[in-house]
Structures are given as structure tokens and as C-alpha cells.
Scaffold this active site. Structure first.
Site, PDB file in Angstrom:
ATOM      1  N   ASP A  85      10.844   9.678   1.770  1.00  0.00           N
ATOM      2  CA  ASP A  85      12.101   9.563   1.025  1.00  0.00           C
ATOM      3  C   ASP A  85      12.797  10.928   1.026  1.00  0.00           C
ATOM      4  O   ASP A  85      12.328  11.882   0.390  1.00  0.00           O
ATOM      5  CB  ASP A  85      11.811   9.110  -0.409  1.00  0.00           C
ATOM      6  CG  ASP A  85      13.112   8.782  -1.142  1.00  0.00           C
ATOM      7  OD1 ASP A  85      13.275   7.626  -1.555  1.00  0.00           O
ATOM      8  OD2 ASP A  85      13.964   9.691  -1.284  1.00  0.00           O
ATOM      9  N   ARG A 130      20.651   1.766  -3.077  1.00  0.00           N
ATOM     10  CA  ARG A 130      20.167   0.527  -2.475  1.00  0.00           C
ATOM     11  C   ARG A 130      19.580  -0.337  -3.564  1.00  0.00           C
ATOM     12  O   ARG A 130      18.645   0.074  -4.231  1.00  0.00           O
ATOM     13  CB  ARG A 130      19.024   0.834  -1.489  1.00  0.00           C
ATOM     14  CG  ARG A 130      19.461   1.248  -0.159  1.00  0.00           C
ATOM     15  CD  ARG A 130      18.374   1.030   0.864  1.00  0.00           C
ATOM     16  NE  ARG A 130      17.171   1.832   0.669  1.00  0.00           N
ATOM     17  CZ  ARG A 130      16.222   1.943   1.576  1.00  0.00           C
ATOM     18  NH1 ARG A 130      16.323   1.312   2.725  1.00  0.00           N
ATOM     19  NH2 ARG A 130      15.159   2.672   1.358  1.00  0.00           N
ATOM     20  N   ASP A 141      13.787  12.377  -2.470  1.00  0.00           N
ATOM     21  CA  ASP A 141      12.635  12.855  -3.242  1.00  0.00           C
ATOM     22  C   ASP A 141      12.083  14.155  -2.654  1.00  0.00           C
ATOM     23  O   ASP A 141      11.701  15.062  -3.381  1.00  0.00           O
ATOM     24  CB  ASP A 141      11.524  11.795  -3.251  1.00  0.00           C
ATOM     25  CG  ASP A 141      11.812  10.688  -4.255  1.00  0.00           C
ATOM     26  OD1 ASP A 141      12.610  10.928  -5.188  1.00  0.00           O
ATOM     27  OD2 ASP A 141      11.264   9.598  -4.096  1.00  0.00           O
ATOM     28  N   THR A 177      17.515  -6.566  -3.032  1.00  0.00           N
ATOM     29  CA  THR A 177      18.302  -7.131  -1.925  1.00  0.00           C
ATOM     30  C   THR A 177      18.521  -6.127  -0.793  1.00  0.00           C
ATOM     31  O   THR A 177      18.918  -6.503   0.308  1.00  0.00           O
ATOM     32  CB  THR A 177      19.695  -7.545  -2.430  1.00  0.00           C
ATOM     33  OG1 THR A 177      20.362  -6.354  -2.898  1.00  0.00           O
ATOM     34  CG2 THR A 177      19.612  -8.549  -3.552  1.00  0.00           C
TER      35      THR A 177
HETATM   36  N1  URA Z   1      15.881   6.609   2.934  1.00  0.00           N
HETATM   37  C1  URA Z   1      14.937   7.578   2.981  1.00  0.00           C
HETATM   38  O1  URA Z   1      15.011   8.557   2.260  1.00  0.00           O
HETATM   39  N2  URA Z   1      13.914   7.439   3.854  1.00  0.00           N
HETATM   40  C2  URA Z   1      13.781   6.383   4.666  1.00  0.00           C
HETATM   41  O2  URA Z   1      12.829   6.320   5.450  1.00  0.00           O
HETATM   42  C3  URA Z   1      14.780   5.376   4.604  1.00  0.00           C
HETATM   43  C4  URA Z   1      15.828   5.517   3.725  1.00  0.00           C
END
Ligand code: URA
Length: 214
Positions: A205, A109, A208, A113
């Protein structure tokens, strides 16, 4: 096991899946536990997602008699994780369907943007003949999922399903609008996205947390 939200969205309501997702959401779940839960939940997800696969009969011999027994028929399965978080679900899925092919699509991502940018693609040569399951733990804006599916359709794939752990209404709306033919399998649909396009309440995330990078 499964509840349907709209024609396209299949919520995996099995109590084990719901329970494991709650454990994953907890901010204090250590990396090893989060990763193990992701594996377990991925199997439950695939179990549900494949419940309508066609069967045929094969003549076999048991120690006692000959019989006609059901075996899978139809298209080969191809799992396509969206890198990198999708990797956390694929190995466990392969334990259930060891003969599945695996393709990889790398999409990140753009932080300013939030657009999806493809940086890697490797799929089986015969991908267009497969039932393709695109795997990403989080359906947030839907940008990555839409881009991955668009790319697979450009390669001639006609049968695609999308599997995630958590989805936001915004992501479901985007994916359903662009790809109404693609069923979405999710364990839960959360409230909304925050200003950084994270799912709330979510689980943080996923990449992560799977790989211990933060
Ligand atoms: N990607 C993620 O890892 N967590 C989110 O909340 C949104 C996108």
C-alpha cells in the site's frame, strides 16, 4: 530513457528509476527510505514526462554576450495528486518545476465495490488552460485514475497526462479504454491484481508505506 509499450504507455526505463523502484518494493525498506526514494523517482518520472514540452527562444544577456536561449513555452503545468498517496510524489516534482500549479483530488476506493468515490476537489481556476499531470503512485484497477480524469475533463481540461510508479495491466486497460487520449507514464508494469485489487508483485500500500500508517 524511455521505452514504449503501446501507443499510450511510456515505461520509464532509465536505470536509476528502475533501481530505485526495486529498493522501494523491498518489504523491509523503512518509511523514511521509502519516502526519500519516492521523491527521487518522482523527479526522474517528471524529467521523462516533460521531455517533449515546447520551447521558444528568449533574448538574454550572459556576462559575455547577448544570445537567444531556449525557455519553456506553451501551457502552464498543473500537478494533480490523487489523495493521499499522490502527495508523496508532488513536492519533489515541484522542485523541478517550481512554478507549476497544484490541484488536489480526493478519491477513495469503496472497499466492498472497489468503486472510486470523490470526497475532495480543489483545482486552480484556470485549470482548463493547463497541461495537467495527474499523479498517483499506483495504477491498479484504474477506477480512481479514470474518475479523476473524467472530473478534470468535465472542468474543460483537454491536455492530461497520468504519472504513476507501478501499474497493473488491468489498470492500463481500463484507463486506455476510457481515456485513450491520456498518455500513461510508469516505471514498471507488473503481472496482475490480487483479489483485493493490490498490484502483484507490487510494493504494498503506497499510502501506508509513504506515511507510515501501517
Ligand atoms: N494501491 C496501493 O497502494 N497499492 C496497490 O497495490 C494497489 C493500489
Amino acid at each position: 530513457m524511455e521505452g514504449r509499450m503501446s501507443t499510450n504507455v511510456h515505461v520509464v526505463t532509465h536505470p536509476l528509476a528502475q533501481h530505485k523502484l526495486t529498493l522501494m518494493r523491498r518489504a523491509d525498506a523503512p518509511t523514511a527510505e521509502f519516502r526519500q526514494l519516492a521523491r527521487e523517482i518522482a523527479m526522474l518520472m517528471l524529467y521523462d514526462l516533460t521531455r517533449d514540452l515546447p520551447l521558444t527562444e528568449q533574448e538574454i544577456e550572459t556576462p559575455l554576450a547577448r544570445m537567444k536561449a531556449p525557455v519553456l513555452a506553451g501551457k502552464k503545468l498543473c500537478l494533480v495528486p490523487i489523495l493521499r498517496a499522490g502527495l508523496g510524489l508532488v513536492d519533489a516534482m515541484l522542485e523541478l518545476v517550481p512554478s507549476a500549479r497544484v490541484g488536489h483530488i480526493g478519491i477513495y476506493r469503496d472497499p466492498s465495490t472497489l468503486d472510486a468515490v470523490e470526497y475532495y476537489l480543489k483545482v486552480p481556476e484556470d485549470v482548463s488552460a493547463c497541461l495537467v499531470i495527474v499523479v498517483d503512485p499506483m495504477l491498479a484497477t484504474g477506477n480512481s485514475a479514470c474518475a479523476a480524469i473524467r472530473r478534470l475533463k468535465d472542468l474543460g481540461v483537454e491536455n492530461i497526462r497520468f504519472a504513476c510508479l507501478l501499474s497493473a495491466p488491468e489498470g492500463i486497460a481500463a484507463l486506455t479504454a476510457e481515456h485513450p487520449d491520456v498518455p500513461i507514464y510508469t516505471i514498471a508494469v507488473d503481472e496482475r491484481l490480487n483479489d483485493h485489487a493490490y498490484i502483484v508483485p507490487g510494493l504494498g500500500d503506497a499510502g501506508d508505506r509513504l506515511f507510515g500508517t501501517k
